[in-house]
Write a protein that holds these residues in place. Structure first.
Motif, PDB file in Angstrom:
ATOM      1  N   ILE A 421       0.803  -1.145  -0.068  1.00  9.17           N
ATOM      2  CA  ILE A 421      -0.005  -0.009   0.087  1.00  9.17           C
ATOM      3  C   ILE A 421       1.003   1.379  -0.200  1.00  9.17           C
ATOM      4  O   ILE A 421       1.700   1.154   0.926  1.00  9.17           O
ATOM      5  CB  ILE A 421      -0.860   0.152   1.234  1.00  9.17           C
ATOM      6  N   ASP A 425      -1.701   6.067   1.338  1.00 11.13           N
ATOM      7  CA  ASP A 425      -3.067   5.624   1.419  1.00 11.13           C
ATOM      8  C   ASP A 425      -2.791   4.861   3.111  1.00 11.13           C
ATOM      9  O   ASP A 425      -3.858   4.106   3.420  1.00 11.13           O
ATOM     10  CB  ASP A 425      -3.325   4.706   0.466  1.00 11.13           C
ATOM     11  N   ARG A 426      -1.865   4.702   3.702  1.00  9.16           N
ATOM     12  CA  ARG A 426      -1.744   3.791   4.807  1.00  9.16           C
ATOM     13  C   ARG A 426      -2.723   4.348   5.967  1.00  9.16           C
ATOM     14  O   ARG A 426      -2.856   3.523   6.806  1.00  9.16           O
ATOM     15  CB  ARG A 426      -0.170   3.613   5.172  1.00  9.16           C
ATOM     16  N   ARG A 428      -5.554   6.344   5.432  1.00  8.04           N
ATOM     17  CA  ARG A 428      -6.955   6.257   4.757  1.00  8.04           C
ATOM     18  C   ARG A 428      -7.742   4.815   4.973  1.00  8.04           C
ATOM     19  O   ARG A 428      -8.713   4.764   5.105  1.00  8.04           O
ATOM     20  CB  ARG A 428      -6.918   6.868   3.427  1.00  8.04           C
ATOM     21  N   VAL A 429      -6.739   3.781   4.805  1.00 10.92           N
ATOM     22  CA  VAL A 429      -7.425   2.431   4.564  1.00 10.92           C
ATOM     23  C   VAL A 429      -8.028   2.039   5.805  1.00 10.92           C
ATOM     24  O   VAL A 429      -8.673   0.940   5.905  1.00 10.92           O
ATOM     25  CB  VAL A 429      -6.421   1.457   3.911  1.00 10.92           C
ATOM     26  N   ALA A 434     -13.143   2.146   2.915  1.00  7.60           N
ATOM     27  CA  ALA A 434     -12.077   2.745   2.219  1.00  7.60           C
ATOM     28  C   ALA A 434     -11.066   1.836   1.816  1.00  7.60           C
ATOM     29  O   ALA A 434     -10.571   0.805   2.470  1.00  7.60           O
ATOM     30  CB  ALA A 434     -11.203   3.907   2.941  1.00  7.60           C
ATOM     31  N   ALA A 436      -7.643   0.828  -1.028  1.00  6.73           N
ATOM     32  CA  ALA A 436      -6.351   1.348  -1.570  1.00  6.73           C
ATOM     33  C   ALA A 436      -6.181   0.957  -3.019  1.00  6.73           C
ATOM     34  O   ALA A 436      -5.446   1.402  -3.771  1.00  6.73           O
ATOM     35  CB  ALA A 436      -5.096   1.187  -0.762  1.00  6.73           C
TER      36      ALA A 436
END
Length: 481
Positions: A421, A425-426, A428-429, A434, A436
């Motif tokens: 990832i 994005d680490r 947000r996931v 959500a 990635a």
């Protein structure tokens, strides 16, 4: 909602640096009157001391003027001055507090002493034998000297032709100011100590009085984002109780709203499980019984959609169980993470082989690593970590599960050498729904469930890049004592 409440409490006076402080405001309005009263007291004390110093000096000057007048004796229509040089030297001996004198016969005929003494103000009617006191200044070398003067009018001569004599004795006002200053200092110093002591008591009182607000702020700041339990401030003053009651009313309304949403999600997920399971079974039977390629392809897509929907429903149920209310209602016990992780890894081996993934459990550290928590939720968390790795690592990749002690914590690692990832994005996931990547058939709830369960156990979960490529998921939990 709790985040908004924290922001509102931080905006209270005295909470956020850079804004007007309630503590400072109260301290200012309590200490400012004390300072004004202290200055007024110092002013009146100085004037009172100066008045009493004047009285003492006036008494001395009156006595000196009468003594000097006795040395000037009328003889017929003239004056006999019996004032030896030694007496003059004694009077003028002190250079710091000199005494000046002058004897004259009005209007201004100088007889004896220092002719520079300031004349008395106009007096009408003139009373003989009564002293008059006034302030003035006189030249002394290259400077002016402020003096306090006693003037005494006396009469002499024959009764047919009476005459008047003026005796003046003056003294520098420096001694009066020094005396007044010493009195002021002796009075103001203990008063200043009392004011400082009172200021400290006021400061401590304000700090103690505002302590309930600080405790309320700490109660809100120490909470998790989903903790909506009412605030408890039994020992707080009545005004703070009113504020806490208003906040608790708001928290209760939010709690009811959130609870309704959670109950709806949980009930809906329960209601969907049975028809989705039936749909999966029917599509599997239809796939086995039909030979039409086109129909079989359509049934396969229906089966995949039903499988994905069933997975989503199961994830929603797991998330509902991981919520604070549900988690607090469930029991806690000692859980051996090494044994739990190895069992879950073994259960996922058939699925990993089918996907062409090398799944294994690393027992290099060995030993027992135990935590105190809910076994069902911890099982769901580790299962979701393994499930995520198998879904997104890709065919031909390697997935390794580890459990090891780290100080006072237990660390569960799931590492793969898949695509990983991106660093951006680490964070947000971990949000719900959500994702990635569009690869795989996940629903975006796996890591959100893991984060929720970790936080319920006073832990956390983070993502790191693996070397040379891939992703390492780290779930940190407090070890059992």
């Amino acid at each position: 909602m709790l985040a908004r409440l924290k922001h509102a409490l931080r905006r209270l006076p005295g909470v956020t640096p850079g804004t007007s402080s309630l503590h400072g405001h109260l301290l200012l309005w309590l200490l400012l009157p004390q300072l004004v009263l202290w200055l007024a007291g110092a002013f009146f004390t100085y004037n009172l001391a100066a008045r009493y110093a004047n009285q003492a000096i006036d008494t001395t000057l009156h006595t000196a003027s009468k003594a000097l007048a006795r040395q000037v004796k009328p003889v017929g229509n003239g004056l006999f001055i019996d004032f030896p040089r030694a007496a003059q030297d004694i009077i003028e001996a002190d250079p710091d507090d000199r005494v000046y004198y002058m004897v004259s016969t009005p209007p201004g005929q100088f007889i004896l002493g220092n002719h520079k003494l300031p004349p008395p103000p106009a007096i009408a009617p003139l009373r003989l034998g009564q002293p008059y006191f006034y302030d003035g200044s006189m030249g002394e070398g290259d400077k002016r000297v402020d003096v306090r003067v006693a003037a005494l009018y006396l009469s002499y001569g024959e009764a047919e032709s009476p005459q008047s004599m003026l005796v003046q004795v003056a003294r520098s006002r420096a001694s009066r100011e020094q005396l007044a200053g010493r009195i002021l200092l002796d009075t103001a110093l203990p008063l200043s100590v009392l004011i400082a002591l009172m200021s400290m008591i006021v400061w401590a009182g304000i700090r103690a009085g505002l302590a309930p607000l600080a405790r309320m702020r700490a109660l809100v700041e120490d909470r998790g984002p989903n903790d909506l339990a009412p605030l408890r401030l039994e020992s707080a003053p009545r005004e703070v109780h009113a504020l806490a009651k208003a906040i608790n009313t708001l928290l209760a309304a939010v709690h009811e709203s959130v609870s309704g949403q959670r109950r709806f999600i949980s009930d809906a997920a329960h209601q969907l499980r049975t028809p989705l399971a039936g749909l999966k079974s029917q599509t599997e039977l239809a796939l086995n019984e039909t030979a039409d390629a086109a129909l079989k392809a359509r049934l396969q897509r229906v089966h995949e959609s039903a499988t994905r929907s069933a997975h989503l429903v199961n994830q929603l149920l797991t998330l509902a169980r991981a919520e604070p209310e549900s988690g607090s209602a469930q029991g806690r016990a000692r859980v051996e993470l090494v044994r739990l992780a190895s069992e879950l890894t073994a259960e996922h081996v058939p699925r990993a082989r089918q996907a062409g993934i090398d799944l294994g459990f690393d027992e290099a550290d060995g030993g027992s690593v135990a935590v105190t928590g809910n076994a069902l939720l911890l099982r769901e968390a580790i299962a979701n970590l393994i499930d995520n790795a198998l879904r997104y690592a890709g065919c031909g990749s390697t997935v390794t599960v580890r459990v090891r002690p780290l100080g006072h914590d237990a660390l569960v690692e799931v590492e793969d050498n898949g695509p990983g990832i991106a660093p951006a994005d680490r964070e947000r996931v971990f949000e719900r729904f959500a994702r990635a990547t569009l690869q795989g058939d996940g629903c975006g709830l796996g890591l959100a469930i893991v984060k929720e369960i970790a936080e319920r156990h006073a832990g956390n979960v983070t993502l790191e890049g693996a070397v040379p490529r891939g992703l390492r998921v780290l779930m940190r939990l407090p070890r059992a004592t």
